[in-house]
Scaffold this motif. Sequence first.
Motif, mmCIF file in Angstrom:
data_model
loop_
_atom_site.group_PDB
_atom_site.id
_atom_site.type_symbol
_atom_site.label_atom_id
_atom_site.label_comp_id
_atom_site.label_asym_id
_atom_site.label_seq_id
_atom_site.Cartn_x
_atom_site.Cartn_y
_atom_site.Cartn_z
ATOM 1 N N CYS A 113 -4.081 3.518 3.726
ATOM 2 C CA CYS A 113 -4.787 2.501 2.933
ATOM 3 C C CYS A 113 -4.431 1.067 3.324
ATOM 4 O O CYS A 113 -4.850 0.126 2.645
ATOM 5 C CB CYS A 113 -4.474 2.692 1.445
ATOM 6 S SG CYS A 113 -5.137 4.209 0.740
ATOM 7 N N SER A 129 0.805 -1.227 0.000
ATOM 8 C CA SER A 129 0.000 0.000 0.000
ATOM 9 C C SER A 129 0.833 1.270 0.000
ATOM 10 O O SER A 129 0.280 2.368 -0.107
ATOM 11 C CB SER A 129 -0.944 0.004 1.203
ATOM 12 O OG SER A 129 -0.295 -0.413 2.388
ATOM 13 N N CYS A 182 -2.245 4.638 -3.612
ATOM 14 C CA CYS A 182 -1.683 3.452 -2.969
ATOM 15 C C CYS A 182 -1.332 2.358 -3.965
ATOM 16 O O CYS A 182 -0.854 1.298 -3.573
ATOM 17 C CB CYS A 182 -2.664 2.917 -1.934
ATOM 18 S SG CYS A 182 -4.231 2.351 -2.651
#
Length: 331
Positions: A143, A115, A197
């Motif tokens: 995230c 991420s 991300c």
Amino acid sequence: MRLRGRVETAADVPLVVLTRGGLVEGVHRGRVAVCDASGAVLEAAGDPDAPVCLRSSAKPFQAMPLVLSGAADAFGLGEEELAVACASHNGERAHLEAVRSILRKAGLPEEALQSGAHPPLHAPAAEELARSGERPRALHGNCSGKHAGMLAVCAHQGWDTGSYREPAHPVQRWILEIVARVCGVDRESIPAPRDGCGVPTFAVPLRGLAAGFARLATGRELPDRMAAAARRLREAMRARPFMVAGTGRFDTDLMQKTPLVAKSGAEAVFAAGSPEGWGLAVKISDGASRAVRPAAVAALGRLGVAVPGERGPSEVRNLHGEPVGRLIPLV
């Protein structure tokens, strides 16, 4: 949208002004759409048909495979873990613990997260990490819960976990189908550029985001299994709103104080759904997050939702804590 020659932008309207010393110092333009679960537009400011990248407002939709696949049950995930899978979290201790728990139950190491790393969004948590001498890891990124949820689906389905971010991966293809169904858009018409991300994000008409949150909030117009998954995620978000964002964050505050389910996204995207059957979507054109809260609170007020503690224009303060301006909603 064409980027050669002149830039063409969606039709928008002034939504929020910043005043200082009685003067208008800045104007934030944008769009607002309110839809019911059938997709009908109930209210709009600006063009509700122009597309918007959903960014993190899509996270409740991106978490649906976690429930639909049976992974949530197989791994015994609770409300905190399901809520953090829908989160743009602050990186506070409870958030990190919930992400670690998802990975542990799925039999995956923290290193499986792809991420991206950044310091926790919560300043005290970022300061604590810096004092410890640790560098931010993917775990600390806002995230990481979403990515842990995707990885758990892969582990349960026997899919490759090294390539889960790729658009052609089964988990990303499944999510695209879900976003298309929930937002009422043909999947072939949805652009899917990369999010911050690294996984695909999605561009749908603003009205599609509003309708999607009306469906998330009620389950209406969704197939039975998808409606049940929406209910489970919605209930987790509402039961554990801290896990969805954290200390001082608008999404958490709103779900603590109202009956709504809500999720913000980068570049000033916001969406909320009501059990009464409507969904609200807001996009601030210049991406200024400071305009989201006043614009959303004003729109919610028109819909009969009073947000406790939100009275009138938001104050803007200087470095000494002195009020020097106001953010005033216009519509």
